[in-house]
Enzyme design. Structure first.
Site, PDB file in Angstrom:
ATOM      1  N   ASP A  68      -8.401  -3.482  -6.639  1.00  0.00           N
ATOM      2  CA  ASP A  68      -8.161  -3.131  -5.448  1.00  0.00           C
ATOM      3  C   ASP A  68      -8.887  -1.904  -5.044  1.00  0.00           C
ATOM      4  O   ASP A  68      -9.031  -0.773  -5.682  1.00  0.00           O
ATOM      5  CB  ASP A  68      -6.442  -2.846  -5.572  1.00  0.00           C
ATOM      6  N   SER A  86       0.781  -1.389  -0.045  1.00  0.00           N
ATOM      7  CA  SER A  86       0.200   0.103  -0.183  1.00  0.00           C
ATOM      8  C   SER A  86       1.044   1.269  -0.004  1.00  0.00           C
ATOM      9  O   SER A  86       1.793   1.424  -1.034  1.00  0.00           O
ATOM     10  CB  SER A  86      -0.822  -0.053   1.124  1.00  0.00           C
ATOM     11  N   HIS A 131      -6.973  -5.838  -1.273  1.00  0.00           N
ATOM     12  CA  HIS A 131      -5.857  -4.877  -1.190  1.00  0.00           C
ATOM     13  C   HIS A 131      -4.756  -5.789  -0.591  1.00  0.00           C
ATOM     14  O   HIS A 131      -5.090  -6.338   0.671  1.00  0.00           O
ATOM     15  CB  HIS A 131      -6.151  -3.745  -0.206  1.00  0.00           C
TER      16      HIS A 131
END
Length: 481
Positions: free
Chosen positions: A412, A199, A441
């Protein structure tokens, strides 16, 4: 999550020259606090607060190590970061559940980024209520709600920028965290650093390999932000990500209408979403208002095994039945630092719009573009009232060896594929990208796509990547229990 082009080369050269290739002191490992996962060793490292004045004030970075148990197979260190920004990383070497072959090949190193967790802390002296909305303001139903959020954001920004730790704020940036990473590398006596970032951690990794291309070994970026990092556009892209991911959930819930009662078709489940959120926006149900429900839903969409939880929660709220038992998130020792650390980075990295009217317009636009969630991610944050960034933003480039592998889910909800493709283009010939036909994710996970997992594991073990960007088809997986 995502700036300055004309000074990009100067920033790269400056960044590379700010950190010496060798550290002054080696890391001494010892016992960890009792609440840390078993198997970890702990230490600290002092680094400059301001890398332009490296001999002045020093701050502390908390480190952990999960050492290789196979000395004959060990090839170096693998630094890991869970994203955020603002999340502590001390427990990540264990929580990440790396394959044993990777654990044998590396000492896995976690760290709490500057300002976070057990590293030198920040404070904004937030109340409990302010902490709840500092990084995530209420869902805006209209322009008046944006104006109300602006007042909260202004107060939070004033408290942060006038607190007793305010002098740290200009230095809590992604570029400085990347420089801290190179100090960690040097203190460990390693000529190069391998890295796994998830991320926001993808942007941190991209900045590191831009500033230190020849000290980058094997760099894995999982669920990638755009090359500008976590800025206002990346935040708004979460509306797009939610919109692209929700059909997976709608198909899941529609496949068992008897159990979940949300409709027998994906279209019916989607209608139920809008009906329920409208009710929650008008009045809370069993403690859930529209903001809390959307926040929980966005979290549940991040993993396949949470889709059942979202379906059960929707059904309970819709029918006023007892709420399902909530899953407990993994314990995180952040000492309450997340909202402050998060804001320090996203506000300190980028310039954000300063006009309330701009956010009101963005909310109105994204309510139409991304009706499932977009109005929330377009709302105003304290960054609107933050001082301008103290230093120029790092421009991500293709300079240096080819050493990066990007792994990206096609759907995502938090870091959409659109932004990941832009990061891939910015890294140019130094990167390869593997896109996986799945939602969620975080793609490198033992419970997810074997093709994507194999690409990362092979790269970390051998240095070999696909010869070109590639695509992993969907795999049938057992439905959540």
């Amino acid at each position: 999550m995502r700036r300055v082009l004309s000074v990009g080369v100067a920033v790269i050269l400056l960044g590379a020259s700010l950190v010496p290739a060798t550290a002054q002191a080696a890391v001494q490992w010892g016992a960890c606090p009792a609440n840390y996962p078993a198997g970890l060793e702990c230490s600290t490292l002092m680094v400059p607060l301001d890398y332009r004045r490296p001999d002045e004030r020093q701050i502390e970075i908390a480190l952990t190590r999960l050492p290789s148990k196979a000395p004959a197979k060990r090839r170096g260190v693998l630094l890991v970061n869970p994203g955020g920004p603002g999340l502590p990383g001390a427990a990540v070497p264990v929580v990440l559940e790396l394959p044993q072959s990777v654990r044998d090949s590396y000492d896995v190193i976690g760290f709490d980024p500057r300002g976070v967790g057990r590293s030198t802390p920040l404070t904004c002296n937030l109340t409990e209520a302010q902490s709840a909305v500092a990084a995530a303001p209420p869902y805006p139903l209209n322009s008046a709600d944006v104006a109300k959020a602006a007042e909260i954001a202004k107060t939070v920004a004033r408290q942060c920028t006038t607190s007793e730790t305010a002098e740290l704020l200009p230095h809590i940036t992604t570029a400085n965290t990347a420089r801290d990473m190179d100090r960690i590398r040097a203190a460990l006596g390693e000529p190069k650093l391998s890295y796994y970032g998830d991320s926001y951690g993808t942007y941190l990794g991209a900045v590191y390999t831009t500033l230190f291309p020849y000290r980058s070994d094997r760099i894995v970026l999982d669920s990638a932000l755009p090359p500008e990092g976590y800025d206002v556009d990346a935040l708004r892209d979460q509306g797009l990500g939610f919109q692209e991911r929700f059909p997976d959930f709608a198909r899941f819930a529609a496949a068992d209408p008897q159990r979940y009662g949300l409709g027998a078709t994906p279209a019916a489940v989607t209608v139920k979403w809008f009906q329920l959120t409208k009710r929650l926006d008008q009045a809370p149900i069993q403690g859930y208002d529209g903001t809390l429900f959307r926040t929980i839903a966005a979290f549940y969409l991040r993993a396949e095994f949470y889709l059942k939880d979202l379906a059960e929660l929707m059904h309970a709220l819709d029918t006023s039945r007892p709420l399902p038992t909530a899953r407990k998130a993994a314990a995180v020792d952040d000492r309450g630092s997340f909202p402050v650390g998060h804001l320090a980075v996203i506000c300190g990295d980028s310039r954000w719009p300063t006009s309330v009217r701009t956010y009101q317009t963005n909310v109105a636009i994204d309510r139409i573009r991304y009706p499932l969630y977009g109005a929330w991610s377009a709302n105003i944050r304290p960054c609107a009232y933050w001082p301008a960034p103290a230093t120029a933003k790092t421009r991500i480039t293709d300079r240096g060896p080819s050493s990066v592998l990007i792994l990206q889910n096609e759907r995502d909800p938090a870091t959409p594929l659109r932004g990941a493709k832009r990061l891939r283009n910015a890294l140019g010939a130094k990167a390869r990208m593997v896109v996986v036909d799945q939602g969620g994710h975080g793609a490198y996970n033992p419970a997810m796509n074997a093709c994507g997992n194999a690409a990362v594991t092979t790269f970390l073990l051998t240095g070999h990547r696909p010869p070109r960007d590639t695509f992993c088809p969907a795999e049938s997986v057992a439905p959540p229990a």
